[in-house]
Design an enzyme around this catalytic site. Structure first.
Site, PDB file in Angstrom:
ATOM      1  N   ARG A 105       0.899  -0.925   0.361  1.00  0.00           N
ATOM      2  CA  ARG A 105      -0.351  -0.384   0.132  1.00  0.00           C
ATOM      3  C   ARG A 105       1.034   1.017  -0.301  1.00  0.00           C
ATOM      4  O   ARG A 105       1.749   1.665   0.786  1.00  0.00           O
ATOM      5  CB  ARG A 105      -1.402  -0.162   1.124  1.00  0.00           C
ATOM      6  CG  ARG A 105      -1.766   1.537   1.247  1.00  0.00           C
ATOM      7  CD  ARG A 105      -3.332   0.797   2.652  1.00  0.00           C
ATOM      8  NE  ARG A 105      -2.362   1.042   3.796  1.00  0.00           N
ATOM      9  CZ  ARG A 105      -2.785   1.185   4.315  1.00  0.00           C
ATOM     10  NH1 ARG A 105      -4.727   1.139   4.777  1.00  0.00           N
ATOM     11  NH2 ARG A 105      -2.497   1.321   6.495  1.00  0.00           N
ATOM     12  N   THR A 109      -0.868   7.667  -0.809  1.00  0.00           N
ATOM     13  CA  THR A 109      -2.354   7.410  -2.160  1.00  0.00           C
ATOM     14  C   THR A 109      -3.212   6.258  -0.870  1.00  0.00           C
ATOM     15  O   THR A 109      -4.642   5.646  -1.698  1.00  0.00           O
ATOM     16  CB  THR A 109      -1.872   7.441  -3.307  1.00  0.00           C
ATOM     17  OG1 THR A 109      -1.588   5.834  -3.496  1.00  0.00           O
ATOM     18  CG2 THR A 109      -1.389   7.958  -3.948  1.00  0.00           C
ATOM     19  N   ASP A 201      -0.599  -3.642  12.727  1.00  0.00           N
ATOM     20  CA  ASP A 201      -0.661  -3.850  11.305  1.00  0.00           C
ATOM     21  C   ASP A 201       0.124  -5.500  11.402  1.00  0.00           C
ATOM     22  O   ASP A 201       0.761  -6.158  11.858  1.00  0.00           O
ATOM     23  CB  ASP A 201       0.979  -3.249  10.481  1.00  0.00           C
ATOM     24  CG  ASP A 201       1.053  -3.760   9.656  1.00  0.00           C
ATOM     25  OD1 ASP A 201       1.334  -5.122   9.441  1.00  0.00           O
ATOM     26  OD2 ASP A 201       1.356  -2.970   8.449  1.00  0.00           O
ATOM     27  N   ASP A 204       3.629  -6.888  10.192  1.00  0.00           N
ATOM     28  CA  ASP A 204       4.559  -6.645  11.537  1.00  0.00           C
ATOM     29  C   ASP A 204       4.244  -7.368  12.769  1.00  0.00           C
ATOM     30  O   ASP A 204       5.174  -7.850  12.816  1.00  0.00           O
ATOM     31  CB  ASP A 204       4.272  -5.096  11.568  1.00  0.00           C
ATOM     32  CG  ASP A 204       4.733  -3.776  11.126  1.00  0.00           C
ATOM     33  OD1 ASP A 204       5.421  -4.394   9.820  1.00  0.00           O
ATOM     34  OD2 ASP A 204       4.308  -2.583  10.853  1.00  0.00           O
TER      35      ASP A 204
END
Length: 210
Positions: A105, A109, A201, A204
């Protein structure tokens, strides 16, 4: 729940998910819990697979026993975090064919950028289950599903650990024919596109990176 979205509210799913949400849960336990919860989610997402019968000799008699019909399943991991769900699903469906869609990602944006794509042959003849722990903005998931359709997939399902309303709506708009199965529908996205309350996340936490 709806025809497009299934939230698996089984007590074991919800208990394990709560442990995963806890920020003090260490990486090794997080991975273990993700693998365990993927077993339970796999049960739900494969609930209506096509069946046929096969002649089997039991110790007592011959019978027509139910078995899966058609080509073997294709499990497609949306890298990198999808591998956590993939590993657990392969415990239950070891004969499945496996593919990968590499997306990251763009943090500015929030749009997906593809860097890898490798999937099994004959996707048009297989039930295809795409797996990614988080359905957040939905942009990456929508892009991954489109790539699978472009490669011939016709019967596609999407499995995730957590979903945000925004991501579910995006998927429904782009791919109304693709059912979504998740362990929880959370409240919303924050300004950075993360699911709230969420669990951070997933990649992660799974791999111990930041």
């Amino acid at each position: 729940m709806s025809d497009h979205l299934t939230v698996v509210n089984h007590p074991l799913v919800q208990h394990k998910l709560s442990l995963m949400r806890d920020k003090t849960t260490p990486t090794a336990l997080f991975r273990q819990l993700l693998r365990e919860i993927s077993h339970l989610l796999a049960y739900e997402v494969t609930r209506d697979l096509p069946m046929t019968t096969h002649s089997v000799d039991t110790p007592l008699v011959e019978m027509q026993a139910p078995v899966l019909a058609g080509h073997k399943l294709a499990l497609v991991s949306v890298l990198r975090a999808g591998n956590g769900l993939l590993d657990g699903m392969l415990d239950l469906i070891p004969s499945a064919r496996v593919g990968f869609v590499g997306l990251y990602r763009d943090e500015a944006t929030l749009e997906p950028v593809e860097y890898y794509f490798k999937v099994p042959a004959d996707l048009d003849k297989r039930v295809v289950i795409a797996v990614d722990p988080m359905l957040a903005t939905g942009n990456s998931s929508v892009a991954a599903i489109q790539r699978l359709k472009d490669a011939g997939a016709k019967d596609v399902r999407f499995l995730c650990l957590l979903a945000a309303p925004e991501g579910v709506a995006r998927m429904r708009e782009a791919h109304p024919d693709v059912p979504v199965t998740t362990a929880a529908l959370d409240e919303r996205l924050n300004k950075k596109g993360y699911i709230v309350p969420g669990l951070g996340d997933a990649g992660d936490r799974m791999f111990g990176t930041k």
